[in-house]
Design an enzyme around this catalytic site. Structure first.
Site, PDB file in Angstrom:
ATOM      1  N   ASN A 139       9.261   4.303   1.524  1.00 53.76           N
ATOM      2  CA  ASN A 139      10.349   3.318   1.674  1.00 53.76           C
ATOM      3  C   ASN A 139      11.426   3.419   0.592  1.00 53.76           C
ATOM      4  O   ASN A 139      12.609   3.248   0.882  1.00 53.76           O
ATOM      5  CB  ASN A 139       9.790   1.897   1.798  1.00 53.76           C
ATOM      6  CG  ASN A 139       8.966   1.472   0.607  1.00 53.76           C
ATOM      7  OD1 ASN A 139       8.498   2.309  -0.165  1.00 53.76           O
ATOM      8  ND2 ASN A 139       8.786   0.182   0.445  1.00 53.76           N
ATOM      9  N   GLU A 235       0.044  -0.307  -6.817  1.00 53.75           N
ATOM     10  CA  GLU A 235       1.053  -1.230  -6.277  1.00 53.75           C
ATOM     11  C   GLU A 235       0.940  -1.142  -4.764  1.00 53.75           C
ATOM     12  O   GLU A 235       1.329  -0.133  -4.169  1.00 53.75           O
ATOM     13  CB  GLU A 235       2.458  -0.821  -6.736  1.00 53.75           C
ATOM     14  CG  GLU A 235       2.692  -0.925  -8.231  1.00 53.75           C
ATOM     15  CD  GLU A 235       2.782  -2.356  -8.739  1.00 53.75           C
ATOM     16  OE1 GLU A 235       2.629  -3.300  -7.934  1.00 53.75           O
ATOM     17  OE2 GLU A 235       3.001  -2.532  -9.947  1.00 53.75           O
ATOM     18  N   CYS A 269       7.783  -3.665   0.093  1.00 54.21           N
ATOM     19  CA  CYS A 269       6.488  -4.294  -0.192  1.00 54.21           C
ATOM     20  C   CYS A 269       6.663  -5.765  -0.510  1.00 54.21           C
ATOM     21  O   CYS A 269       5.983  -6.615   0.067  1.00 54.21           O
ATOM     22  CB  CYS A 269       5.836  -3.582  -1.367  1.00 54.21           C
ATOM     23  SG  CYS A 269       6.907  -3.445  -2.802  1.00 54.21           S
ATOM     24  N   GLU A 443       3.774  -2.762 -13.242  1.00 54.59           N
ATOM     25  CA  GLU A 443       4.754  -1.779 -13.687  1.00 54.59           C
ATOM     26  C   GLU A 443       5.886  -2.540 -14.377  1.00 54.59           C
ATOM     27  O   GLU A 443       6.062  -3.733 -14.143  1.00 54.59           O
ATOM     28  CB  GLU A 443       5.285  -0.981 -12.481  1.00 54.59           C
ATOM     29  CG  GLU A 443       4.193  -0.119 -11.845  1.00 54.59           C
ATOM     30  CD  GLU A 443       4.709   0.842 -10.772  1.00 54.59           C
ATOM     31  OE1 GLU A 443       5.046   0.371  -9.676  1.00 54.59           O
ATOM     32  OE2 GLU A 443       4.752   2.058 -11.040  1.00 54.59           O
TER      33      GLU A 443
HETATM   34  P1  NAD Z   1       0.396   5.038   2.440  1.00 57.70           P
HETATM   35  O1  NAD Z   1      -0.670   4.335   1.679  1.00 57.70           O
HETATM   36  O2  NAD Z   1       0.113   5.536   3.793  1.00 57.70           O
HETATM   37  O3  NAD Z   1       0.903   6.328   1.620  1.00 57.70           O
HETATM   38  C1  NAD Z   1       1.373   6.233   0.299  1.00 57.70           C
HETATM   39  C2  NAD Z   1       1.184   7.575  -0.380  1.00 57.70           C
HETATM   40  O4  NAD Z   1      -0.202   7.855  -0.511  1.00 57.70           O
HETATM   41  C3  NAD Z   1       1.784   8.758   0.373  1.00 57.70           C
HETATM   42  O5  NAD Z   1       2.358   9.655  -0.555  1.00 57.70           O
HETATM   43  C4  NAD Z   1       0.561   9.389   1.036  1.00 57.70           C
HETATM   44  O6  NAD Z   1       0.703  10.764   1.327  1.00 57.70           O
HETATM   45  C5  NAD Z   1      -0.490   9.174  -0.029  1.00 57.70           C
HETATM   46  N1  NAD Z   1      -1.873   9.177   0.435  1.00 57.70           N
HETATM   47  C6  NAD Z   1      -2.345   8.978   1.683  1.00 57.70           C
HETATM   48  N2  NAD Z   1      -3.688   9.058   1.714  1.00 57.70           N
HETATM   49  C7  NAD Z   1      -4.081   9.293   0.432  1.00 57.70           C
HETATM   50  C8  NAD Z   1      -5.346   9.429  -0.196  1.00 57.70           C
HETATM   51  N3  NAD Z   1      -6.495   9.348   0.477  1.00 57.70           N
HETATM   52  N4  NAD Z   1      -5.385   9.633  -1.524  1.00 57.70           N
HETATM   53  C9  NAD Z   1      -4.237   9.683  -2.254  1.00 57.70           C
HETATM   54  N5  NAD Z   1      -3.009   9.571  -1.705  1.00 57.70           N
HETATM   55  C10 NAD Z   1      -2.922   9.367  -0.381  1.00 57.70           C
HETATM   56  O7  NAD Z   1       1.646   4.056   2.417  1.00 57.70           O
HETATM   57  P2  NAD Z   1       3.057   4.248   3.159  1.00 57.70           P
HETATM   58  O8  NAD Z   1       2.862   3.989   4.612  1.00 57.70           O
HETATM   59  O9  NAD Z   1       3.688   5.518   2.711  1.00 57.70           O
HETATM   60  O10 NAD Z   1       3.914   3.068   2.504  1.00 57.70           O
HETATM   61  C11 NAD Z   1       3.942   1.757   2.988  1.00 57.70           C
HETATM   62  C12 NAD Z   1       3.020   0.868   2.164  1.00 57.70           C
HETATM   63  O11 NAD Z   1       3.371   0.944   0.787  1.00 57.70           O
HETATM   64  C13 NAD Z   1       3.148  -0.593   2.534  1.00 57.70           C
HETATM   65  O12 NAD Z   1       1.873  -1.184   2.591  1.00 57.70           O
HETATM   66  C14 NAD Z   1       3.945  -1.174   1.379  1.00 57.70           C
HETATM   67  O13 NAD Z   1       3.763  -2.547   1.175  1.00 57.70           O
HETATM   68  C15 NAD Z   1       3.442  -0.369   0.235  1.00 57.70           C
HETATM   69  N6  NAD Z   1       4.372  -0.430  -0.885  1.00 57.70           N
HETATM   70  C16 NAD Z   1       4.015  -1.117  -2.022  1.00 57.70           C
HETATM   71  C17 NAD Z   1       4.911  -1.225  -3.079  1.00 57.70           C
HETATM   72  C18 NAD Z   1       4.574  -1.992  -4.335  1.00 57.70           C
HETATM   73  O14 NAD Z   1       5.216  -1.753  -5.344  1.00 57.70           O
HETATM   74  N7  NAD Z   1       3.608  -2.896  -4.316  1.00 57.70           N
HETATM   75  C19 NAD Z   1       6.169  -0.614  -2.981  1.00 57.70           C
HETATM   76  C20 NAD Z   1       6.500   0.078  -1.818  1.00 57.70           C
HETATM   77  C21 NAD Z   1       5.584   0.174  -0.783  1.00 57.70           C
END
Ligand code: NAD
Length: 463
Positions: A139, A235, A269, A443
């Site tokens: 995002n 996060e 998020c 963070e």
């Molecule tokens: P996701 O968890 O699918 O992927 C995030 C990252 O993790 C990607 O780079 C992905 O390739 C990697 N990943 C996937 N499986 C993994 C594993 N088993 N081990 C290590 N890495 C792995 O999330 P998304 O769909 O890319 O993003 C959306 C989510 O992120 C939403 O839930 C959103 O709320 C959250 N988000 C949180 C914050 C925050 O600061 N709290 C900020 C932005 C987004």
């Protein structure tokens, strides 16, 4: 990819889709296990030099920010192409990235005397952890990378960074750009599928994992990090509530309430995902939101005047479409939006739902898209209880005319951040993190910096 100061291809690649066209417009390298090992080796070797010179690190981080600023247009173009956000928003993301990097450069790593009683003296020092695995979602690819790179490098660590496979390009380019101003190995950027993230979190060279993404993946990351007892910052997702108080003026709060939920096409998020309003204000608040929703210009991020781009990827588009359709068939109504726009492109209009309730997935789960339910409440205690009745705890907000009263209600939210008459007012000096399943650790600011350090007590006899 950028590994040990070199820009390298990989043996295979994967496609990158422009969400405004649904067409593959580029390909990104698929990092092999051997290449990941090389990146980890380079990062491990670079730590000794990088940690040794505090002034050089401050200068290096500021040089990184300057280099990113110099390439702002190119990076913003890439962001819009792969992520979908309007070009103006992409430029804003780049400038926020450098604001965060500069703020990290300005942080101090003080040596504190914590005991000095005539017989002994103890100093508290902050040492780098070593190699940081940084993993980001789709995002805000650059901004969230900046949140990790800044404090990780400031503290004397080196980094292996992996963007989401949906949005790898701007981050890969960032790696090439910063490589020109940093010693080899200090920042390595690799790309690949989710399995690459799992390789990183279980890699023996890694001392700390800084992860931003979904709750489900966060749990896997935590389990994987357990083996090496790696340090962790997670996060994760949110289901932020906005509580409108009975003394709120719907017109006055309309803009903040709307964009607090719909910014970045709702893919944020810590954005508003549920709105609670007193029964008496329900219709007025819905009218204000729906009227704004109908005026928003949705379209390709490259088009002049567009305020909201497409949903970033096909699975997420299908998820949002499904959650809205399910709510509508279970009795909710759409005061604005409600169904996808004609394609191509994953375009979904800002959708304001009324008549939704707990028990519907659009209320209970993180929708992460441009559809927000407006729920009514009878008493304030009930509103707070329902706002808190979720496994998430990222942030929340309270909206009203009496600021002191609103502040007291905000303090009752079980969240890492609670805003009054705002949402998403983030700043590099404010610790950001989730309570409950929204995350672990924070963070930003000195608290975020501390998470990239190992505290060390140096104890000696008094002189
Ligand atoms: P996701 O968890 O699918 O992927 C995030 C990252 O993790 C990607 O780079 C992905 O390739 C990697 N990943 C996937 N499986 C993994 C594993 N088993 N081990 C290590 N890495 C792995 O999330 P998304 O769909 O890319 O993003 C959306 C989510 O992120 C939403 O839930 C959103 O709320 C959250 N988000 C949180 C914050 C925050 O600061 N709290 C900020 C932005 C987004």
């Amino acid at each position: 990819m950028t590994i040990n100061g070199q820009v390298l291809p990989a043996d295979s690649s994967f496609g990158v889709v422009n969400p405004a066209t649904e067409g593959e417009f580029s390909r990104a390298p698929e990092c092999s296990r051997k290449q990941l090992d090389a990146a980890m080796d380079a990062a491990t070797r670079a730590v000794q030099l990088w940690r040794a010179d505090d002034a050089a690190r401050v200068a290096g981080l500021n040089a990184v920010a300057d280099a990113v600023d110099e390439h702002a247009s190119e990076l913003a173009d890439l962001l819009t192409a792969e992520q979908g956000k309007p070009l103006g928003a992409a430029h804003y993301e780049v400038s926020e990235t450098t604001r965060w990097l500069r703020a990290a450069a300005a942080l101090e790593l003080p040596i504190e005397t914590i005991l000095d009683d005539g017989s002994a003296r103890a100093e508290l020092r902050r040492r780098p952890i070593g190699v940081v695995a940084a993993i980001t979602p789709w995002n805000f690819p650059l901004l969230l990378a900046g949140w990790k790179l800044g404090p990780a490098l400031r503290a004397g660590n080196t980094v292996v960074l992996k963007p989401s496979p949906y949005t790898p390009l701007a981050t890969l380019r960032l790696g090439e750009i910063v490589n020109q101003v940093l010693p080899p190995g200090v920042i390595n950027v690799v790309s690949g599928g989710d399995h690459l993230g799992a390789w990183m979190t279980s890699h023996p060279a890694v001392g700390k994992v800084s992860f931003t993404g979904s709750v489900a993946t966060g749990k896997k990351v935590m389990a994987s990090a357990a083996d090496g007892l790696k340090r962790l910052t997670l996060e994760l997702g949110g289901n932020d509530a906005a509580i409108v108080l009975d003394d709120a003026n719907p017109e006055a709060i309309g803009r903040g309430l709307f964009w607090g939920g719909f910014i970045n096409c709702g893919q944020i998020c810590a954005g508003i995902k549920r709105i609670f309003v007193p029964e008496a204000l329900h219709d007025d608040v819905v009218d204000v939101l729906a009227e704004r929703a109908r005026r928003v210009r949705v379209g390709p991020g490259t088009q002049e005047g567009v305020q909201m781009g497409p949903i970033q990827n096909h699975p997420q588009f299908e998820r949002v479409r499904g959650l809205v359709a399910e709510a509508l068939s279970d009795g909710a109504s759409a005061a604005a939006g409600g169904a996808p726009l004609d394609g191509p492109g994953y375009f979904f209009p800002p959708t304001v739902l009324t008549g939704a309730n707990e028990g519907m997935r659009i209320v209970d789960e993180e929708q992460f898209g441009p559809a927000i339910p407006v729920l009514t409440y009878r008493t304030l205690d009930e509103a707070v209880e329902r706002a808190n009745a979720t496994p998430f705890g990222l942030s929340g907000s309270v909206w009203g005319s009496d600021l002191d009263r609103a502040t007291e209600v905000a303090a009752r939210l079980d969240t890492g951040t609670a805003f009054v008459n705002d949402h998403l007012a983030l700043d590099p000096c404010l610790p950001f993190g989730g309570s409950k399943q929204s995350g672990l650790g924070v963070e930003n600011g000195p608290w975020g910096l501390d998470e990239f350090t190992q505290l060390q007590v140096v104890h000696r006899p008094a002189a």
